[in-house]
Design a protein around this motif. Structure first.
Motif, PDB file in Angstrom:
ATOM      1  N   CYS A 182      45.420  40.660  38.476  1.00 20.70           N
ATOM      2  CA  CYS A 182      45.416  40.666  39.936  1.00 20.70           C
ATOM      3  C   CYS A 182      44.946  42.047  40.390  1.00 20.70           C
ATOM      4  O   CYS A 182      45.589  43.053  40.069  1.00 20.70           O
TER       5      CYS A 182
ATOM      6  N   CYS B  41      47.734  44.047  42.103  1.00 15.83           N
ATOM      7  CA  CYS B  41      48.761  44.569  41.186  1.00 15.83           C
ATOM      8  C   CYS B  41      48.190  45.782  40.445  1.00 15.83           C
ATOM      9  O   CYS B  41      48.869  46.801  40.294  1.00 15.83           O
TER      10      CYS B  41
ATOM     11  N   CYS C 204      48.077  35.342  41.356  1.00 18.10           N
ATOM     12  CA  CYS C 204      49.230  36.245  41.356  1.00 18.10           C
ATOM     13  C   CYS C 204      50.225  35.738  42.400  1.00 18.10           C
ATOM     14  O   CYS C 204      49.895  35.654  43.576  1.00 18.10           O
TER      15      CYS C 204
ATOM     16  N   HIS D   9      50.959  38.509  45.241  1.00 20.87           N
ATOM     17  CA  HIS D   9      49.948  38.783  46.270  1.00 20.87           C
ATOM     18  C   HIS D   9      49.215  37.535  46.755  1.00 20.87           C
ATOM     19  O   HIS D   9      48.382  37.628  47.662  1.00 20.87           O
TER      20      HIS D   9
END
Ligand SMILES: [Zn+2]
Length: 400
Positions: A135, A138, A157, A160
């Motif tokens: 991600c 991330c 993810c 998110h």
């Protein structure tokens, strides 16, 4: 001079982080590369990332637990081997492994409808080559690379709410996103929901399905079953063909993700894998909404709770004679009831420790000999009933 027992610096592993990523971050806190940390800090030969993340030597895991003060099972969970038996039955390919993993359940199609393939050296979920996927958001906040990003078990993810992207480079230094244009699509809600459930399985060990929570091991196998059902050749669907076509039309992807001949999901490219994950997510959503016929024996797990409960409300009761039906059942009918009751008990035991213990005690009672408990444990393993459910039975250690 002996190196200190406990490393003074050891950043905490991120949730679901891979071992190679964690080692890299520990090494970076000493200004080293992870291979230098392995060699100088642990006296261990260099291990490539895929080996570290798959099945590293036990003594290395023990040493890492000692140096970091973490529980060894926590260190092990950063590797694939730490996910046996929840995600994998075993990391040693065995004949019949595909059938055991993928045909134990059925969701969309009735049992025995699907052709049983036996791909050589097959292991569930493991891609053949090293995968760099993550991600972007991330990775922007931390260079921690998650173990499950490597597996085609989720495509987004859950934190998110965005698709995982392929990348080149090293997260601690730089990354270059390399997702091709045809894979840059909006994340559909059904896929986002399915990935949130997978994430719940990974982080909590169970998944809240509409009817009741299921064990993570069941969730991963249900999902893999559905993916297999969606790669079935057209001729295998019978009257359900129109329903399955509707799933693919709903996703906007070619039927069967464009596969002309069958091949295991694990060996497909990421584009086809994502299309299949999307189709599985849409199929789950339609089954849940009651607008897709699902004839599999485990489809009820995806259905909402019925208005009037039967028995304990977790599963349909075994067939019984109705009040108006006073006929004596035949031996065949009685036997069918025994098989149905046993199947229901095994299925319940896979998810519920209390039922697992009752089934275990029942089997012991039948044998009349407590020394035979190990045989029952073996049978439970074959039936995918988690042995840790028996942690309070006679000999304590579930893996004894
Ligand atoms: Zn994220």
């Amino acid at each position: 001079m002996r190196p200190p027992e406990r490393w003074p610096l050891h950043p905490a592993p991120a949730e679901a982080e891979s071992l190679s990523s964690w080692l890299r971050r520990i090494a970076a806190s000493y200004g080293m590369y992870s291979l230098e940390l392995l060699e100088h800090g642990l006296g261990h030969r260099e291990l490539p990332d895929p080996e570290l993340d798959l099945d590293p030597p036990t003594h290395l895991l023990e040493e890492l637990a000692r140096r970091s003060g973490l529980d060894q099972s926590r260190v092990g969970a950063m590797t694939m081997t730490g996910w046996v038996p929840w995600l994998f039955d075993s990391l040693v390919p065995a004949p019949g492994a595909y059938e055991t993993y993928v045909h134990q359940f059925s969701v969309l199609l009735p049992p025995k409808r699907r052709k049983i393939y036996a791909p050589r050296k097959w292991l569930p979920w493991l891609p053949g080559t090293g995968v760099r996927r993550g991600c972007p958001e991330c990775l922007e906040s931390s260079p921690a690379v998650l173990l499950f990003w490597q597996l085609p078990v989720m495509a987004s993810c859950p934190v998110h709410g965005r698709r995982l992207e392929t990348y080149e480079g090293h997260p601690a230094d730089y990354i270059l996103l390399t997702t091709p244009t045809h894979d840059q699509r909006v994340l559909p809600e059904p896929l986002s929901l399915m990935d949130r459930r997978t994430w719940q399985a990974i982080t909590t060990g169970s998944v809240d399905l509409p009817r009741h929570p299921v064990h993570a091991g069941i969730w991963f196998r249900l999902l893999r079953t559905l993916l297999d059902e969606l790669t079935t050749a057209q001729g295998g669907y019978g009257r359900q063909l129109d329903d399955v076509r509707r799933v693919w039309e709903h996703c906007g992807h070619p039927f069967r993700a464009g596969l002309y001949t069958w091949q295991p999901f694990e060996t497909l490219g990421w584009t086809a894998q994502q299309q299949l994950l999307e189709a599985a997510a849409v199929a789950m959503e339609l089954i849940e909404a009651g607008s897709l016929t699902a004839l599999g024996t485990s489809a009820h797990l995806l259905l909402p709770e019925p208005a009037s409960n039967v028995g304990d409300g977790t599963r349909p009761a075994a067939p019984t004679a109705t009040a108006g039906d006073q006929k004596e059942p035949t031996l065949d009918e009685l036997w069918d009831r025994v098989v149905a009751a046993f199947d229901a008990a095994v299925e319940a035991a896979r998810e519920d420790p209390e039922t697992a213990k009752k089934l275990y005690d029942f089997a012991l009672y039948g044998l009349g000999n407590r020394r035979s408990g190990n045989g029952i444990r073996e049978a439970f393993t074959e039936l995918n009933i988690p042995l840790d459910f028996l942690s309070h039975t006679d000999n304590g250690d579930p893996f004894a």
